[in-house]
Design an enzyme around this catalytic site. Structure first.
Site, short mmCIF file in Angstrom:
data_model
loop_
_atom_site.label_atom_id
_atom_site.label_comp_id
_atom_site.label_asym_id
_atom_site.label_seq_id
_atom_site.Cartn_x
_atom_site.Cartn_y
_atom_site.Cartn_z
N GLY A 124 0.79 -1.33 -0.12
CA GLY A 124 0.08 0.05 0.14
C GLY A 124 0.85 1.33 -0.03
O GLY A 124 0.26 2.28 -0.02
N GLU A 158 -3.88 -10.21 -8.36
CA GLU A 158 -4.97 -9.61 -7.80
C GLU A 158 -5.47 -8.51 -8.93
O GLU A 158 -4.75 -7.96 -9.82
CB GLU A 158 -4.19 -8.27 -6.94
N ARG A 195 4.62 -14.72 -4.36
CA ARG A 195 4.95 -15.22 -3.11
C ARG A 195 3.53 -15.88 -2.35
O ARG A 195 2.74 -15.81 -2.90
CB ARG A 195 5.55 -14.01 -2.17
N VAL A 235 -0.27 -13.36 2.91
CA VAL A 235 -0.66 -13.54 4.40
C VAL A 235 -2.21 -14.36 4.45
O VAL A 235 -2.23 -15.06 5.38
CB VAL A 235 -0.95 -12.06 4.83
P1 ADP Z 1 -0.68 -9.79 1.27
O1 ADP Z 1 -1.37 -9.57 2.38
O2 ADP Z 1 -1.21 -9.49 0.10
O3 ADP Z 1 0.51 -10.99 1.65
P2 ADP Z 1 0.58 -7.37 2.41
O4 ADP Z 1 0.62 -6.22 1.41
O5 ADP Z 1 -0.33 -7.38 3.43
O6 ADP Z 1 0.21 -8.72 1.41
O7 ADP Z 1 2.19 -7.57 2.81
C1 ADP Z 1 2.61 -9.20 3.48
C2 ADP Z 1 3.71 -8.43 4.10
O8 ADP Z 1 4.94 -8.10 3.11
C3 ADP Z 1 3.72 -7.65 5.17
O9 ADP Z 1 4.35 -7.99 6.24
C4 ADP Z 1 4.09 -6.35 4.49
O10 ADP Z 1 4.51 -5.32 5.29
C5 ADP Z 1 5.36 -6.97 3.50
N1 ADP Z 1 5.28 -6.21 2.32
C6 ADP Z 1 4.51 -6.07 1.41
N2 ADP Z 1 5.22 -5.40 0.24
C7 ADP Z 1 6.51 -5.14 0.84
C8 ADP Z 1 7.65 -4.31 -0.01
N3 ADP Z 1 7.52 -4.04 -1.19
N4 ADP Z 1 8.60 -4.49 0.74
C9 ADP Z 1 8.72 -5.08 1.94
N5 ADP Z 1 7.72 -5.65 2.63
C10 ADP Z 1 6.46 -5.67 2.25
P1 ADP Z 2 0.02 -2.71 -3.54
O1 ADP Z 2 1.29 -3.34 -4.41
O2 ADP Z 2 0.69 -1.59 -2.45
O3 ADP Z 2 -0.50 -4.00 -2.82
P2 ADP Z 2 -2.18 -2.64 -5.28
O4 ADP Z 2 -1.88 -2.29 -6.86
O5 ADP Z 2 -2.39 -4.12 -5.17
O6 ADP Z 2 -0.81 -2.20 -4.64
O7 ADP Z 2 -3.43 -1.73 -4.61
C1 ADP Z 2 -3.54 -1.90 -3.44
C2 ADP Z 2 -5.01 -1.38 -3.08
O8 ADP Z 2 -5.26 0.06 -3.79
C3 ADP Z 2 -5.88 -2.43 -3.79
O9 ADP Z 2 -6.38 -3.57 -3.08
C4 ADP Z 2 -7.15 -1.36 -3.81
O10 ADP Z 2 -8.07 -1.45 -2.65
C5 ADP Z 2 -6.67 -0.14 -4.20
N1 ADP Z 2 -6.66 0.01 -5.54
C6 ADP Z 2 -5.42 -0.06 -6.40
N2 ADP Z 2 -5.84 0.24 -7.52
C7 ADP Z 2 -6.91 0.74 -7.53
C8 ADP Z 2 -7.85 1.17 -8.60
N3 ADP Z 2 -7.47 1.52 -9.98
N4 ADP Z 2 -8.96 1.72 -8.31
C9 ADP Z 2 -9.54 1.66 -6.96
N5 ADP Z 2 -8.58 1.12 -6.01
C10 ADP Z 2 -7.39 0.69 -6.37
MG MG Z 3 -1.61 -5.37 -3.79
#
Ligand code: ADP
Ligand code: ADP
Ligand code: MG
Length: 463
Positions: free
Chosen positions: A165, A275, A293, A296
């Site tokens: 995020g 996603e 990967r 969570v």
């Molecule tokens: P998901 O729930 O989809 O597995 P999250 O965005 O919640 O992914 O991230 C999972 C874990 O990885 C969290 O502990 C988050 O802090 C860590 N994380 C996610 N993206 C990065 C990144 N680019 N660099 C370092 N840590 C990351």
């Molecule tokens: P990250 O790598 O930080 O997880 P994502 O591209 O997966 O980034 O986006 C994280 C979150 O931001 C999504 O789960 C969604 O809630 C919001 N988001 C991302 N892109 C869009 C979009 N085009 N329109 C609306 N919400 C978005």
């Molecule tokens: Mg994402």
């Protein structure tokens, strides 16, 4: 070559999770810990633990050279990176393989292909996977202004290297463009050492729906269905469920197909997640990114499919082809996960490090806890605040919500404040029960929760 001894390059609940599946497969485990994690549950459960460095992650969990040296020094034949830390670092994966070790995960090329969101968007376009209107890399807010007119407002700035995020900013009006660009760019630089940004059309009434895939790297790619992860605060997931709910079957089929197509296109290996953002009003979906990967929220998919995703990663890493086919995969019931964090909801979810003095978790049919916490454990300020994942599985969504609510009520944690109080109000909310949620539902709910509880605390009455 099947794995015999596995090095776990992670901590917390995911380290414990990997140890558990490895043990069942007869694989020995070694966990690399930082100095403050020497007494962790993972260190106790593993066959062996070794200290890889001091508390700061840059000097331990993120130091790839130290991790590889520790794995070689303990005669391991493979490394599981968990999530976060080194899990999506292509250079690390390459170095692991060059050291003669198995990287339990995708190929370095897979990671590289999906690691940069601009590159991922290019590949998705070639594969015919739908995308929201977006831009190439934007070098300045001035460049962005013109392109923004063609995409239309509202839109998002996103970090090309983004994750978790970070580096995301919404822009609703042209006047906001300048500040949003500056904020997103400096956040991206700080978090990823890369300030490249692009723009994407923002979908207002949206759900985050993702598809779990498994691929053996020998051509077979299977999907394990969808997860809805729309309940997010600051673009981070808090409650997840499987399967998605209320989507027309045609959309669901489209999501499955798009995920498999993309994974095939890049010759994917291991477990991964594609996603998507679903436009609820238009019943349309768009590719967001691929996480290369274990995630969570993987347990909700395990509950409805009966497939151990981590064990499957280990088997694939050992060179086994996927023994099942798509028609062997059934979906049973509904599963929900709540992330229990050491955070104070009333203090804007500030982390609450400290010693846990009581840790009583729920039980009973359909209740699963994935955690590394226990009474006496010191929650460290050095790492992220995830303490436990409470996962429930029931015949349908309504029953799963009732079970989640009952399970949350059984929890007794003392010593550190947690997000349990807030999660209880979320899962008992009529909007949640009736599925009237989108990615923007949780944030204002969290603000209302803080406001109402704060006024109760000061003895004010609320109408
Ligand atoms: P998901 O729930 O989809 O597995 P999250 O965005 O919640 O992914 O991230 C999972 C874990 O990885 C969290 O502990 C988050 O802090 C860590 N994380 C996610 N993206 C990065 C990144 N680019 N660099 C370092 N840590 C990351
Ligand atoms: P990250 O790598 O930080 O997880 P994502 O591209 O997966 O980034 O986006 C994280 C979150 O931001 C999504 O789960 C969604 O809630 C919001 N988001 C991302 N892109 C869009 C979009 N085009 N329109 C609306 N919400 C978005
Ligand atoms: Mg994402």
């Amino acid at each position: 070559m099947a794995l015999r001894r596995l090095f776990i390059a992670n901590r917390g609940e995911i380290a414990v999770r990997v140890i558990r599946s490895a043990r069942v497969l007869g694989i020995e485990t070694v966990v690399g810990v930082s100095e403050v994690d020497m007494d962790s549950m993972a260190a106790r459960l593993a066959d062996k633990s070794v200290v890889i460095g001091p508390a700061p992650a840059a000097k331990s969990y993120l130091d790839g050279a130290r991790v590889i040296a520790a794995a070689l020094g303990t005669k391991c034949d493979g490394i599981h990176p968990g999530y976060g830390f080194l899990s999506e670092n292509a250079e690390f994966a390459t170095n692991v393989e060059e050291a003669g070790l198995i990287f339990v995960g995708p190929t370095p090329d897979n990671i590289r292909a999906m690691g940069n969101k601009l590159e991922a968007r290019r590949i998705a376009t070639e594969a015919g996977v739908p995308l929201a209107e977006g831009s190439p890399r934007m070098h300045s807010a001035n460049d962005a202004r013109e392109v923004a007119e063609t995409i239309g407002y509202p839109l998002l700035f996103k970090a090309a290297a983004g994750g978790g995020g970070r580096g995301i900013r919404i822009v609703r009006r042209p006047e906001e463009l300048m500040a949003a660009f500056a904020n997103a760019s400096s956040e991206a630089q700080a978090a990823f050492g890369d300030n490249a940004l692009f723009m994407e059309r923002y979908i207002e009434n949206a759900r985050h729906v993702e598809v779990q895939v498994l691929a053996d790297g020998k051509g077979k790619v299977l999907h394990l269905g969808t997860r809805d992860c729309s309940l997010q605060r600051r673009y981070q997931k808090m409650v997840e469920e499987a399967p998605d709910f209320g989507l027309p079957q045609a959309v669901r089929d489209g999501l499955h197909e798009a995920a498999v197509t993309l994974a095939k296109r890049i010759g994917y290996r291991s477990a991964g997640t594609v996603e998507f953002i679903v436009d609820v009003d238009r019943r349309d979906f768009f590719f967001l990114e691929m996480n290369t990967r274990v995630q969570v929220e993987h347990p909700v998919t395990e509950m409805i499919t009966g497939i151990d995703i981590v064990a499957t990663q280990l088997r694939i890493a050992g060179g086994e082809p996927l023994a099942i086919s798509q028609s062997d995969i059934g979906f049973h019931g509904h599963a929900i996960e709540c992330r229990i964090n050491a955070e104070a909801p009333l203090r804007n979810f500030a982390p609450t490090p400290g010693r846990i003095t009581r840790w009583t978790m729920p039980g009973g049919p359909g209740v699963r806890i994935d955690s590394h916490a226990e009474a006496g454990w010191m929650v460290s300020p050095w790492y992220d605040s995830l303490l436990a994942k409470l996962i429930v599985h029931a015949p349908d969504r309504v029953q799963a919500i009732a079970l989640m609510s009952a399970a949350l009520n059984e929890i007794r944690v003392e010593g550190v404040e947690t997000t349990v109080s807030f999660l209880k109000t979320v899962v008992s909310h009529p909007d949640y029960l009736e599925g009237r949620i989108n990615t923007r539902w949780l944030e204002p709910a969290a603000e209302r929760f803080v406001a109402s509880s704060a006024s109760l605390e000061t003895g004010e009455t609320t109408a």
